[in-house]
Design a protein around this motif. Structure first.
Motif, short mmCIF file in Angstrom:
data_model
loop_
_atom_site.label_atom_id
_atom_site.label_comp_id
_atom_site.label_asym_id
_atom_site.label_seq_id
_atom_site.Cartn_x
_atom_site.Cartn_y
_atom_site.Cartn_z
N ASP A 106 0.89 -1.13 0.02
CA ASP A 106 -0.14 -0.09 0.07
C ASP A 106 0.97 1.31 -0.07
O ASP A 106 1.45 1.55 0.99
CB ASP A 106 -0.93 -0.10 1.10
N PRO A 107 1.19 1.87 -1.04
CA PRO A 107 2.04 3.18 -1.17
C PRO A 107 1.59 4.31 -0.26
O PRO A 107 2.31 5.19 0.15
CB PRO A 107 1.94 3.51 -2.66
N THR A 108 0.25 4.30 0.29
CA THR A 108 -0.10 5.10 0.83
C THR A 108 0.22 4.91 2.41
O THR A 108 0.39 6.15 3.23
CB THR A 108 -1.65 5.24 0.98
N GLN A 109 0.72 3.96 2.90
CA GLN A 109 1.27 3.59 4.12
C GLN A 109 2.83 3.63 4.11
O GLN A 109 3.30 3.30 5.18
CB GLN A 109 0.84 2.39 4.73
N GLY A 151 -4.08 8.80 -3.02
CA GLY A 151 -4.16 7.43 -3.06
C GLY A 151 -2.85 6.75 -3.19
O GLY A 151 -3.04 5.43 -3.53
N GLY A 152 -1.73 7.31 -3.09
CA GLY A 152 -0.48 6.53 -3.27
C GLY A 152 0.61 7.43 -3.53
O GLY A 152 0.59 8.49 -2.85
N ARG A 212 -6.53 2.26 -4.31
CA ARG A 212 -7.62 3.16 -3.60
C ARG A 212 -8.72 2.03 -3.69
O ARG A 212 -8.75 1.22 -4.69
CB ARG A 212 -8.28 4.22 -4.75
N ASN A 213 -9.76 2.09 -2.68
CA ASN A 213 -10.72 1.32 -2.78
C ASN A 213 -10.56 -0.14 -2.69
O ASN A 213 -11.04 -0.95 -3.12
CB ASN A 213 -11.88 1.59 -3.59
N PRO A 270 -3.84 -2.09 -14.74
CA PRO A 270 -4.99 -1.67 -14.31
C PRO A 270 -5.33 -2.44 -12.83
O PRO A 270 -4.33 -3.01 -12.28
CB PRO A 270 -5.80 -2.97 -15.38
N GLN A 271 -6.50 -1.93 -12.35
CA GLN A 271 -6.87 -1.98 -11.07
C GLN A 271 -6.81 -3.62 -10.78
O GLN A 271 -7.35 -4.37 -11.60
CB GLN A 271 -8.14 -1.45 -10.57
#
Length: 815
Positions: free
Chosen positions: A515-518, A548-549, A573-574, A617-618
């Motif tokens: 998770d790049p946000t963390q 988100g990142g 994200r999500n 892609p997601q």
């Protein structure tokens, strides 16, 4: 001749002392004078029959005499230094030169005396023997022993332990009454029936104490004691040893690591216990004398305990890791609340740990809290834990940075959480104080750093690390603010690639997606970066926060064998991950660069250029390199496709073309063994759904042109490719190619043998490669298999008499 019989009662037997025979020794007379302190003679009987000159009728048995006294509520000081017997109910029998005492009740140090037998066989050789049996509170027996002449012999037992609860003691004393007699002799047994014993260094007492011990002039022994401590059953013996004749307490127990009120919970910080599981068999040892008197040691091979700690203390439950734990300083060391207990853990040359505990108020009583831990990795001096917090030092053979960073983070997080949950209470957590390490081999992800010296620790708001050594020089800083930032300013860094590098991709297949946000931001710079034997020049990596990142603002290498300018984005994200990457790589000595990054050398080249734009892609599972979408172009000059054996190492999928030279030989390794040389390799791959499709990939050498169409399975690790070879059919070219490039010339000769025609009659031939990377399958093909949308092959100058018909289908190569 005198005959006398008298029955009488005396309020105080002291009044009878003047009637002692003068022939009795001075020691006996002194003992009778000082021992009979008080009492009431309810009944006395005296009988004398014989000449008084022969009294007491021992040397001259011309008569006899007896004196029997029934004493109530007496006090008998039977031996100097020993507590006197009180409330004595006894019969005293004097015969000849001797005295016998029989008691049916008394008290000694508050404990009930069930029976006492004492005697002086001959007052002329005065030696008192006492045999008694008592029952009562073990605490009072400890008081008795502490105030007795044998307290010095049992000093360690009496200073290192305290007992309480029901107990029974049988005692035998031999007390000299004259100078020159043998010294005091003591022997006895003590039986415990459900009492408690408190051992110095162990916070709670041992409960449910049962069994017996024997004590005497040579110390204490026991064949069997049992009790409960921290929820575990203890089985103990006490025995004498040559270096510890006063006795050594030996205990065996099994201690579950995760038991909430168990031994590990009491003396192991919570963050450490969370990394352990299983049950340890422990052998404890407590000497009652000698140089290590009162020093409790616990030994275990830790079989049955698994650790999730970093090396060198990582182990599975079935592995053996012998450790010795020493509790307390031993001897007469004094303690304070701030230094209430010390524990040392000796893991031999693997590690050593020193712990210091402080006593803090915790209603309804006091409790021990860890205040200092010093850890030594590798061989060296045993640490003590004098400082506050956790400190790690040493020269370990291997230091894995990632696991240690995770451990330090968990310790730090636990300390912060503890402070937030109870800001007014004493902190139970343990902050990291720092480290000073010189590992022989430091490993982080897929690279190793040799002989680096790392010094660092916490600074306000983060961490700081200084690197020194022949392979590294510089500083690394980490700040927790705004989600974290890792900054490195290095003058030099030379790391060695590992053959067992982690799989490609950004996520741990067995853990949560990255998770790049963390993750902290990166601001890394190195003036001189070397990876293995590859000189990568100046390195820069810079990221920034995105919604988100994170953005990869710059990944740059310049001035070395690999130059790159790369940018990208990594978002989550999500519950799904996204990404994009734009890159350009220019490599000199491609084979060396591949090896430096831990890949098999499937291709070598003097110059190589790769460029592309990729997106991911997601995907809830995270980003995987094999699932990238986009286009990658390559231009490779003056190179060789290597015939790398399957399984030789991790391969870079797009360059995994080793089946081309290997299968062109049709296993004629004596002709073509090292690979396929070429002048240029040009083309592109379209990446999607774990596949790399190529329709314009061309390899050109002096003797042939090769077209490669089809796919490489990046996820499935397989092939489905059609290879078309356009040879230069001139004899001069074949001969020249053989001399200049034996590999390419060898291909021509082999093709002539395989297709059973003179090579000069072949204008082109093709074959198909399918199957896995480790075991590709090859079948011959013809022109009808050529894709319709391919442009016509460039014209080449045919050799005289060259045939225009396609060659026959080659037999399948079964390896």
């Amino acid at each position: 001749m005198l005959q006398l019989t008298a029955d009488f009662a005396v309020e105080d037997p002291v009044a009878l002392k003047p009637w002692m025979p003068k022939g009795w020794g001075a020691g006996a007379r002194d003992w009778l004078n000082r021992s009979l302190l008080h009492g009431h003679v309810s009944q006395g009987h005296l009988q004398l029959d014989g000449p008084l000159a022969d009294y007491p009728f021992v040397e001259k048995p011309s008569g006899h005499w007896i004196l029997d006294l029934t004493v109530a509520d007496g006090t008998l000081a039977y031996s100097p230094g020993w507590p006197q017997a009180e409330k004595l109910q006894a019969q005293l029998h004097f015969r000849g030169h001797g005295l016998a005492i029989s008691s049916s009740g008394a008290q000694i140090s508050g404990n009930a005396v069930d029976h006492i037998e004492a005697q002086i066989p001959d007052f002329r050789k005065a030696r008192l023997t006492v045999d008694g049996s008592t029952h009562g509170d073990a605490a009072r027996y400890y008081d008795l022993l502490r105030n007795s002449p044998i307290s010095k012999k049992l000093d360690s037992l009496l200073t290192q332990t305290d007992a309480a609860g029901p107990a029974a003691v049988n005692l035998h004393l031999e007390v000299p009454l004259d100078d020159g007699e043998p010294p005091l002799h003591v022997a006895g047994t003590a039986r415990f029936d459900g009492g408690t014993i408190k051992v110095r260094g162990l916070d709670p007492p041992i409960t449910g104490l049962r069994g017996s011990l024997v004590f005497g002039d040579n110390g204490v022994t026991s064949d069997g004691l049992s009790g409960q401590l921290y929820g575990s059953t203890l089985n103990a013996t006490i025995r004498g040893e040559p270096d510890n004749p006063d006795g050594v307490l030996l205990v065996q127990t099994d201690a579950p690591v995760q038991l909430a009120d168990g031994l590990f919970a009491a003396y192991t910080p919570d963050w450490l216990r969370q990394q352990l599981s299983g049950t340890a068999h422990i052998a404890a040892r407590l000497p009652f004398g000698g140089p290590h008197s009162g020093q409790l040691t616990l030994s275990s091979d830790l079989r049955g305990v698994a650790t999730r700690l970093p090396q060198p203390v990582a182990k599975s439950a079935g592995d053996s890791m012998p450790v010795t734990v020493t509790v307390g300083e031993g001897g007469a060391a004094k303690t304070s609340d701030a230094d209430a207990l010390r524990i040392r853990i000796d893991g031999g040359d693997r590690f050593g740990v020193g712990l210091r505990f402080a006593r803090v108020a915790k209603p309804p009583g006091d409790a021990l809290r860890t205040r200092g831990i010093e850890v030594r990795l590798g061989p060296g001096v045993m640490p003590r834990g004098d400082g506050e917090g956790l400190f790690v030092s040493g020269t370990p053979a291997l230091l894995e940075v990632g696991p240690w960073m995770d451990l330090f983070s968990s310790i730090d997080a636990a300390d912060v959480a503890s402070a937030k949950s109870s800001p007014q209470a004493p902190a139970d957590g343990l902050a990291v104080r720092g480290f000073d390490l010189t590992p022989q081999r430091l490993v982080y992800r897929g690279a190793a750093l040799l002989q680096a010296h790392l010094q660092g620790g916490p600074v306000p708001g983060g961490w700081s690390v200084q690197l020194d050594g022949p392979a590294a020089q510089g500083r690394i800083d980490f700040s927790r603010a705004n989600g974290g930032r890792l900054q490195a300013r290095l003058q030099r860094l030379q790391v060695q690639p590992l053959t067992d590098m982690s799989p490609a991709g950004g996520d741990d297949a067995q853990g949560a997606p990255f998770d790049p946000t963390q993750s902290p931001l990166l601001d890394l710079s190195c003036d001189s970066l070397k990876l293995g034997s590859a000189d990568l020049g100046h390195f820069t990596l810079l990221t920034s926060r995105a919604d988100g990142g994170q953005n990869l603002d710059q990944l740059k290498l310049e001035g070395g064998q690999l130059q790159t300018n790369t940018r990208g984005t990594w978002l989550r994200r999500n519950g799904s991950s996204y990404g994009d990457l734009s890159f350009e790589f220019d490599a000199r000595d491609l084979g060396n660069v591949l090896q430096a990054f831990g890949y098999a050398e499937t291709m070598d080249a003097k110059k190589a250029r790769f460029s592309g734009t990729l997106i991911w892609p997601q995907d809830p599972a995270g980003l995987d390199l094999a699932q990238a979408r986009g286009t990658v172009s390559l231009v490779v000059e003056k190179g060789t496709l290597k015939t790398v054996k399957p399984g030789a190492g991790r391969v870079l999928g797009l360059l995994n073309l080793y089946a081309l030279p290997r299968r062109l030989t049709f296993d004629f390794h004596d002709v073509v063994s090292k690979g396929l040389g070429f002048d240029t390799l040009i083309g592109s791959f379209k990446l999607a759904d774990g596949q790399a499709q190529s329709s314009d990939l061309q390899l050109v050498s002096p003797s042939m042109r090769m077209e490669i169409n089809g796919r490489i399975g990046l996820a499935a690790r397989d092939y489905d490719q059609k290879i078309t070879v356009h040879p230069d059919l001139s004899t001069e070219v074949i001969v020249g190619a053989t001399l200049v490039n034996p590999i390419a010339g060898g291909v021509a000769l082999i093709a002539q043998q395989v297709f059973n025609k003179p090579f000069s009659t072949l204008s082109q031939f093709s074959y198909r490669v399918t199957g896995s990377w480790d075991n590709p399958q090859v079948k011959g093909g013809d022109n009808k298999d050529m894709p319709r949308d391919q442009p016509p092959a460039p014209a080449v100058t045919p050799a005289p008499g060259a045939a225009t018909q396609p060659p026959p289908v080659a037999p399948q190569d079964d390896q």
